[in-house]
Design an enzyme around this catalytic site. Sequence first.
Site, PDB file in Angstrom:
ATOM      1  N   TYR A  34      38.784  23.530  57.013  1.00 18.58           N
ATOM      2  CA  TYR A  34      38.523  22.094  57.213  1.00 18.58           C
ATOM      3  C   TYR A  34      38.717  21.750  58.690  1.00 18.58           C
ATOM      4  O   TYR A  34      37.831  21.160  59.320  1.00 18.58           O
ATOM      5  CB  TYR A  34      39.457  21.245  56.345  1.00 18.58           C
ATOM      6  CG  TYR A  34      39.494  19.801  56.783  1.00 18.58           C
ATOM      7  CD1 TYR A  34      40.514  19.331  57.603  1.00 18.58           C
ATOM      8  CD2 TYR A  34      38.493  18.922  56.404  1.00 18.58           C
ATOM      9  CE1 TYR A  34      40.526  18.019  58.042  1.00 18.58           C
ATOM     10  CE2 TYR A  34      38.496  17.604  56.836  1.00 18.58           C
ATOM     11  CZ  TYR A  34      39.524  17.167  57.659  1.00 18.58           C
ATOM     12  OH  TYR A  34      39.541  15.858  58.095  1.00 18.58           O
TER      13      TYR A  34
ATOM     14  N   ASN B  25      47.116  10.064  60.040  1.00 20.65           N
ATOM     15  CA  ASN B  25      47.219  10.051  58.568  1.00 20.65           C
ATOM     16  C   ASN B  25      46.866   8.690  57.982  1.00 20.65           C
ATOM     17  O   ASN B  25      47.703   7.783  58.015  1.00 20.65           O
ATOM     18  CB  ASN B  25      48.626  10.474  58.153  1.00 20.65           C
ATOM     19  CG  ASN B  25      48.883  11.938  58.448  1.00 20.65           C
ATOM     20  OD1 ASN B  25      48.758  12.390  59.586  1.00 20.65           O
ATOM     21  ND2 ASN B  25      49.193  12.699  57.409  1.00 20.65           N
TER      22      ASN B  25
ATOM     23  N   LYS C  70      36.815  17.214  52.684  1.00 18.45           N
ATOM     24  CA  LYS C  70      37.972  16.849  53.527  1.00 18.45           C
ATOM     25  C   LYS C  70      39.320  17.383  53.053  1.00 18.45           C
ATOM     26  O   LYS C  70      40.372  17.003  53.571  1.00 18.45           O
ATOM     27  CB  LYS C  70      38.052  15.330  53.607  1.00 18.45           C
ATOM     28  CG  LYS C  70      38.316  14.674  52.279  1.00 18.45           C
ATOM     29  CD  LYS C  70      38.726  13.228  52.456  1.00 18.45           C
ATOM     30  CE  LYS C  70      39.231  12.640  51.153  1.00 18.45           C
ATOM     31  NZ  LYS C  70      39.783  11.300  51.337  1.00 18.45           N
TER      32      LYS C  70
ATOM     33  N   LYS D 281      35.873  20.626  61.679  1.00 18.48           N
ATOM     34  CA  LYS D 281      35.920  19.422  62.516  1.00 18.48           C
ATOM     35  C   LYS D 281      35.831  19.817  63.995  1.00 18.48           C
ATOM     36  O   LYS D 281      35.086  19.202  64.772  1.00 18.48           O
ATOM     37  CB  LYS D 281      37.219  18.642  62.273  1.00 18.48           C
ATOM     38  CG  LYS D 281      37.280  17.925  60.933  1.00 18.48           C
ATOM     39  CD  LYS D 281      36.198  16.860  60.803  1.00 18.48           C
ATOM     40  CE  LYS D 281      36.327  16.057  59.520  1.00 18.48           C
ATOM     41  NZ  LYS D 281      35.253  15.064  59.376  1.00 18.48           N
TER      42      LYS D 281
ATOM     43  N   SER E 245      39.417  14.695  63.465  1.00 22.74           N
ATOM     44  CA  SER E 245      40.742  14.747  62.851  1.00 22.74           C
ATOM     45  C   SER E 245      41.781  15.291  63.810  1.00 22.74           C
ATOM     46  O   SER E 245      41.473  16.134  64.658  1.00 22.74           O
ATOM     47  CB  SER E 245      40.691  15.655  61.618  1.00 22.74           C
ATOM     48  OG  SER E 245      41.997  15.983  61.178  1.00 22.74           O
TER      49      SER E 245
HETATM   50  C1  WQD Z   1      52.095  14.411  55.033  1.00 14.11           C
HETATM   51  C2  WQD Z   1      53.574  14.797  54.980  1.00 14.11           C
HETATM   52  C3  WQD Z   1      53.954  16.942  54.012  1.00 14.11           C
HETATM   53  C4  WQD Z   1      52.597  15.839  49.964  1.00 14.11           C
HETATM   54  C5  WQD Z   1      46.595  15.194  56.415  1.00 14.11           C
HETATM   55  C6  WQD Z   1      45.307  15.661  55.858  1.00 14.11           C
HETATM   56  C7  WQD Z   1      44.406  16.190  56.923  1.00 14.11           C
HETATM   57  C8  WQD Z   1      44.347  15.278  58.119  1.00 14.11           C
HETATM   58  C9  WQD Z   1      45.752  14.960  58.614  1.00 14.11           C
HETATM   59  C10 WQD Z   1      42.382  13.858  58.150  1.00 14.11           C
HETATM   60  C11 WQD Z   1      53.834  16.249  55.350  1.00 14.11           C
HETATM   61  C12 WQD Z   1      54.571  15.849  53.148  1.00 14.11           C
HETATM   62  C13 WQD Z   1      52.916  15.802  51.311  1.00 14.11           C
HETATM   63  C14 WQD Z   1      53.628  16.013  49.007  1.00 14.11           C
HETATM   64  C15 WQD Z   1      55.241  16.095  50.788  1.00 14.11           C
HETATM   65  N1  WQD Z   1      43.675  14.072  57.784  1.00 14.11           N
HETATM   66  N2  WQD Z   1      54.216  15.924  51.710  1.00 14.11           N
HETATM   67  N3  WQD Z   1      54.917  16.130  49.454  1.00 14.11           N
HETATM   68  O1  WQD Z   1      49.471  17.490  55.898  1.00 14.11           O
HETATM   69  O2  WQD Z   1      49.704  15.629  57.601  1.00 14.11           O
HETATM   70  O3  WQD Z   1      47.432  16.287  56.722  1.00 14.11           O
HETATM   71  O4  WQD Z   1      46.441  14.373  57.514  1.00 14.11           O
HETATM   72  O5  WQD Z   1      41.647  14.609  58.702  1.00 14.11           O
HETATM   73  O6  WQD Z   1      43.139  16.291  56.337  1.00 14.11           O
HETATM   74  O7  WQD Z   1      45.579  16.690  54.933  1.00 14.11           O
HETATM   75  O8  WQD Z   1      49.091  15.060  55.274  1.00 14.11           O
HETATM   76  O9  WQD Z   1      49.710  13.735  53.320  1.00 14.11           O
HETATM   77  O10 WQD Z   1      49.382  16.231  53.023  1.00 14.11           O
HETATM   78  O11 WQD Z   1      51.386  15.391  54.285  1.00 14.11           O
HETATM   79  O12 WQD Z   1      56.426  16.215  51.155  1.00 14.11           O
HETATM   80  O13 WQD Z   1      53.404  16.059  47.759  1.00 14.11           O
HETATM   81  O14 WQD Z   1      54.048  14.642  53.632  1.00 14.11           O
HETATM   82  O15 WQD Z   1      54.814  18.087  54.075  1.00 14.11           O
HETATM   83  O16 WQD Z   1      55.081  16.329  56.045  1.00 14.11           O
HETATM   84  P1  WQD Z   1      49.009  16.187  56.414  1.00 14.11           P
HETATM   85  P2  WQD Z   1      49.845  15.109  53.881  1.00 14.11           P
END
Ligand code: WQD
Length: 341
Positions: free
Chosen positions: A149, A179, A83, A153, A123
Site C-alpha cells: 500500500y 490519521n 487502502k 502511494k 499518505s
Molecule cells: C494507530 C495506532 C496502532 C488498532 C494508518 C493507516 C495507513 C495510513 C496511516 C492513510 C497505532 C494502534 C490500532 C488496534 C491499536 N493512512 N492500534 N489497536 O497504523 O498509524 O496507519 O494511518 O494512508 O493507511 O493504516 O493507523 O489506526 O492502524 O493505528 O493499538 O486495534 O493505534 O498500534 O499505534 P496506522 P492505525
Amino acid sequence: MRVLLTGGAGYIGSHTALALLERGHEVIVLDDFSNSHIEAVRRIELVAGTDIPVITVDLSDREATLRKVDCDFDAAVHLAGLKSVVESVAQPNRYYRVNLNATLVLLELLRERSVSNLVFSSSATVYGPPVNSPISEDHPVGAGLTNPYGWSKFMSEQIIRDTQRIRPDLAATLLRYFNPIGAHTSGNIGEDPTGVPTNLMPVIAQVASGRREKLSVFGGTYPTPDGTGVRDYIDVMDLAEGHVAALERNTAGVRSYNLGSGVGVSVLELVRTFEEQSERRIAYAIEGPRLGDLAEVVADPSRAADELGWRAKRTLGASCRDYWNWQVRNPYGYVSEHVSR
Ligand code: WQD
C-alpha cells in the site's frame, strides 16, 4: 470548478465532496463501489441539497474509464484506490495493479481532456520509519517502506512527477494524510469499513457500541509518554477542506503537503477522549506491538499553513463526538435505513 472526484463515495471522498460543494464547486463522483456504498452519495445529496452525477467504473480499467467518462470537468481529485495496509501485504499484485493503473488511467484521461489541475490522495506512509519527528515534507520518502500500500502511494507520486516533466502545465498537489478520524456533524456520512477494521478509531467505536468486546492495544512499552503508540489524528472534515485549498492552489508543478494536526496523541489518550465524548467505557488489554508499527508518526503541517492557508481546526474531542454520532445513527454503516433529517 467542475471537479471529477475519484473514490468520491468513500470515507475521505464523501467528506471531500461535501467540502467542495460547500465551497461552491461542482462535483462528479467516480467510484466502482467495491469498498463504498451508493447510499453515501445519496447522503451527500441530502446534506448538500443538490444532485450529484455518478460515474460507476473501476478507474484502473482503462477502456471502461475512457469510454464512460463522457462529461467535461476542470480538475480532478484522485482518491480511488485500495487502502488497507494489512490487506496489501497479503495481496501485493492486486494492490499494485489497482492503485498504479488507477493513477495511470487518470493521468491519461487528464491529458486527453487537457485538464491540468490534479489533487492526489497520498499518505504519510511514504515517509517510512521517521528519521525525525515531527515529519516535514523534506523528510526522505520511499526508504524502509514495509507494505505494498505504502509503496503504491510512493510510486504513484513518482508517476505524477514524471508525467509533469512532460506536461509542464500540470498542477499536481500531493496530499500526505496522517490519521483521518471523525465524521460530518450531520451524522449522515462517516467511515463505513468493509470487513473487520484494523484502524484504531473504528475498532474503538465498535467496542463502544458493543460490536466488539475489547480493544487490543498494540504495544505498551514504546518510548512515548504512556508507552502506547502516538499518531497525528486529523479530522476528516479538516482533511476534506485541505483538498479544497489544494485544488484552489492550482499552480503548475508538483508540490506535496502534510495534512495533519501537528499534535501527537497516544492510543490511550484517544481511548480516554472517546470515553468522555461517548460516555461509554472502552475495555482494553495491552498486548505486544503490531508488526511494522512505529512508536510515533506526527506531522509538521507548517507548509500547508504557509502556502495553502490551511490548518486543522477541529479538536480531538469534536472528532470523537462526531464519529460516535455517526456510529449511533448508523450502527451498521450505510446499509441501515435510518437517515437523520
Ligand atoms: C494507530 C495506532 C496502532 C488498532 C494508518 C493507516 C495507513 C495510513 C496511516 C492513510 C497505532 C494502534 C490500532 C488496534 C491499536 N493512512 N492500534 N489497536 O497504523 O498509524 O496507519 O494511518 O494512508 O493507511 O493504516 O493507523 O489506526 O492502524 O493505528 O493499538 O486495534 O493505534 O498500534 O499505534 P496506522 P492505525
